[in-house]
Design an enzyme around this catalytic site. Structure first.
Site, short mmCIF file in Angstrom:
data_model
loop_
_atom_site.label_atom_id
_atom_site.label_comp_id
_atom_site.label_asym_id
_atom_site.label_seq_id
_atom_site.Cartn_x
_atom_site.Cartn_y
_atom_site.Cartn_z
N LEU A 25 -24.63 3.64 -51.48
CA LEU A 25 -25.29 3.41 -50.46
C LEU A 25 -24.04 3.74 -49.30
O LEU A 25 -23.92 4.50 -48.25
CB LEU A 25 -25.54 2.27 -49.57
CG LEU A 25 -27.15 2.58 -50.96
CD1 LEU A 25 -27.72 1.24 -50.30
CD2 LEU A 25 -27.97 3.05 -50.29
N GLY A 26 -22.88 3.24 -49.52
CA GLY A 26 -21.60 3.19 -48.48
C GLY A 26 -20.91 2.53 -48.47
O GLY A 26 -20.37 1.61 -50.34
N GLY A 49 -17.55 0.09 -47.40
CA GLY A 49 -16.57 -0.72 -46.04
C GLY A 49 -14.81 -0.86 -46.57
O GLY A 49 -14.75 -0.33 -47.30
N ASN A 50 -14.95 -2.00 -45.59
CA ASN A 50 -13.76 -2.28 -45.24
C ASN A 50 -13.46 -2.81 -46.93
O ASN A 50 -12.43 -3.43 -47.72
CB ASN A 50 -13.32 -2.74 -44.11
CG ASN A 50 -11.66 -2.45 -44.06
OD1 ASN A 50 -11.30 -1.17 -44.32
ND2 ASN A 50 -11.23 -3.85 -43.62
N GLY A 51 -13.83 -3.93 -47.04
CA GLY A 51 -13.95 -4.78 -48.50
C GLY A 51 -14.86 -4.81 -49.29
O GLY A 51 -15.12 -5.83 -50.16
N GLY A 52 -15.25 -3.56 -49.33
CA GLY A 52 -16.31 -3.47 -50.81
C GLY A 52 -17.42 -2.50 -50.93
O GLY A 52 -16.60 -1.61 -49.81
N VAL A 100 -21.69 -0.58 -50.65
CA VAL A 100 -23.02 -1.30 -51.63
C VAL A 100 -23.85 -0.26 -51.87
O VAL A 100 -23.44 1.15 -52.28
CB VAL A 100 -23.40 -1.08 -49.38
CG1 VAL A 100 -24.94 -2.15 -50.14
CG2 VAL A 100 -22.65 -1.75 -49.34
N LYS A 104 -24.09 -5.27 -52.25
CA LYS A 104 -23.08 -5.21 -51.43
C LYS A 104 -22.59 -5.87 -52.75
O LYS A 104 -21.69 -6.92 -53.19
CB LYS A 104 -23.26 -6.28 -50.07
CG LYS A 104 -21.27 -6.00 -49.57
CD LYS A 104 -21.70 -6.28 -48.49
CE LYS A 104 -19.99 -5.99 -47.72
NZ LYS A 104 -20.20 -5.87 -47.27
N ASP A 139 -19.49 -10.85 -36.22
CA ASP A 139 -19.04 -9.24 -36.96
C ASP A 139 -20.58 -8.09 -36.63
O ASP A 139 -20.80 -7.06 -37.62
CB ASP A 139 -18.92 -8.69 -38.49
CG ASP A 139 -18.39 -7.79 -38.98
OD1 ASP A 139 -17.88 -7.43 -38.25
OD2 ASP A 139 -18.15 -6.96 -40.02
P1 ATP Z 1 -17.36 -3.20 -43.07
O1 ATP Z 1 -16.60 -3.93 -45.16
O2 ATP Z 1 -15.78 -2.63 -41.91
O3 ATP Z 1 -18.05 -4.39 -42.40
P2 ATP Z 1 -19.17 -1.28 -42.97
O4 ATP Z 1 -20.62 -2.68 -42.63
O5 ATP Z 1 -19.31 -0.10 -42.83
O6 ATP Z 1 -18.15 -1.73 -42.85
P3 ATP Z 1 -20.33 -2.19 -46.01
O7 ATP Z 1 -20.82 -3.75 -45.15
O8 ATP Z 1 -19.42 -2.30 -47.06
O9 ATP Z 1 -19.29 -1.90 -44.79
O10 ATP Z 1 -21.25 -1.14 -45.92
C1 ATP Z 1 -21.35 0.00 -46.39
C2 ATP Z 1 -22.74 0.94 -45.48
O11 ATP Z 1 -23.82 0.54 -47.02
C3 ATP Z 1 -22.76 0.85 -44.82
O12 ATP Z 1 -23.03 1.05 -43.12
C4 ATP Z 1 -24.84 0.84 -44.54
O13 ATP Z 1 -25.03 2.48 -44.30
C5 ATP Z 1 -25.36 0.09 -46.38
N1 ATP Z 1 -25.84 -0.09 -46.32
C6 ATP Z 1 -25.38 -1.89 -45.86
N2 ATP Z 1 -26.27 -2.42 -46.43
C7 ATP Z 1 -27.64 -1.73 -46.77
C8 ATP Z 1 -28.52 -2.25 -46.62
N3 ATP Z 1 -29.12 -3.65 -46.92
N4 ATP Z 1 -29.49 -2.17 -46.75
C9 ATP Z 1 -28.92 0.00 -46.66
N5 ATP Z 1 -27.87 0.07 -46.43
C10 ATP Z 1 -27.24 -0.89 -46.46
MG MG Z 2 -21.01 -3.52 -43.05
#
Ligand code: ATP
Ligand code: MG
Length: 313
Positions: A14-15, A17-20, A22, A37, A137
């Protein structure tokens, strides 16, 4: 039954981020689709258990404005947090899922921005008044949407230990950070409100609000801090997609996080209505965002006060 890794089947990424990262997963025994996550942590076993205990607060949350949690478990060297899957993703950057399969880039209609504001404030009031936690955040990627039209918050700061242990990232070095946080004051619920204000402008404009385009000599242009002088972790962060987005928007070759922070502290706050973006935006909307972005946290409204102000148009 407690969640375990072997019951989860990966469906899609799904994506990142900085710390991991999803993953969309299926919990096979129940058939429930979840978002998992995966956070790489750097901590001793006792701390890892403490993190799991702290994450339990997420499990206790029950609000239409908060993504619900199915639980968390250790999967060495990671911690996995399983949450409600939000099928329209986040409000990150300039992409917004309009309901078709297409990702539509650009500004989000102000009526939808207003609804996002109401939901985020509802979530902040719930977290603060009922659960005694601050989000810490607020940003577009932590505001999620589903096809029922619900808007919910995820990734709130229930675990101080988790924040301390996320491996080699700059947790807390966010471009949505309030002036008082940059200056080292304690985090309060008003700091979350500042981040909401920046987020709302980003959604309405379709780009990150701190820009040098409508000012004469901006400190963003001075280039006094080069990324070469930053600690390695920070320069890694400075080259992340978020920082790239800022430099693209400002037209400055490279804009470091430190230059941005200097700007947030020294310059007037950004506004919803600007010389280049004003059509379809009302003074009421502008005032609402202005009440989120008072640089002095004492003058800034808290979430409950903001919910009491009118923003009808
Ligand atoms: P950071 O690590 O700096 O907080 P971030 O929020 O983009 O950045 P993640 O929290 O790892 O990083 O999330 C990555 C992506 O995963 C999000 O932008 C979102 O699109 C998707 N995502 C996260 N949680 C969910 C969820 N519960 N349902 C659907 N998509 C999700
Ligand atoms: Mg996030």
């Amino acid at each position: 039954d407690p969640l375990q890794e072997s019951d989860l089947k990966d469906l899609a990424e799904l994506g990142m981020g900085n710390g991991g990262s999803v993953m969309k997963v299926e919990h096979v025994p129940s058939g429930i689709v979840m978002a998992k996550k995966i956070v790489l942590i750097d901590a001793k076993p006792t701390i890892r258990k403490q993190i799991l205990r702290e994450l339990h607060i997420m499990h206790a949350c029950s609000s239409p404005y908060i993504v619900s949690s199915f639980g968390a478990f250790l999967s060495e060297p990671n911690i996995c947090i399983c949450m409600e899957f939000m099928d329209r993703g986040s409000f990150e950057a300039n992409t917004w899922d309009s309901g078709d399969t297409e990702q539509v880039p650009g500004p989000i209609p102000i009526g939808i921005v207003r609804q996002v504001a109401r939901c985020v404030l509802g979530g902040l009031v719930y977290l603060y008044e009922d659960m005694g936690v601050l989000h810490r955040d607020i940003k577009p990627s932590n505001i999620l949407l589903n096809s029922e039209g619900q808007v919910k918050l995820c990734d709130f700061g229930v675990s101080g230990e988790l924040e301390n242990s996320v491996a080699k990232t700059f947790v807390g070095t966010s471009v949505y950070m309030s002036p008082e946080r940059i200056l080292g004051s304690d985090y309060t619920v008003k700091s979350d409100v500042w981040s909401l204000g920046v987020t709302l402008i980003e959604l309405a404009h379709g780009c990150f609000p701190f820009s040098d385009t409508d000012e004469g000599e901006s400190p963003l242009k001075s280039g006094s801090v080069s990324s070469a002088t930053l600690p390695s972790a920070l320069s890694k962060r400075a080259s992340s997609r978020k920082s790239r987005r800022i430099s693209v928007h400002t037209g400055v070759g490279s804009l470091s996080i430190l230059e941005l922070m200097h700007h947030i502290v020294q310059e007037p706050p950004p506004t919803l209505i600007t010389p280049s973006v004003q059509h379809s935006l009302t003074t009421e909307a502008d005032e609402f965002v202005g009440n989120c972005l008072k640089k002095d946290p004492v003058a800034r409204l808290n979430p409950r006060e903001l919910l009491g102000t009118s923003w009808d148009g």
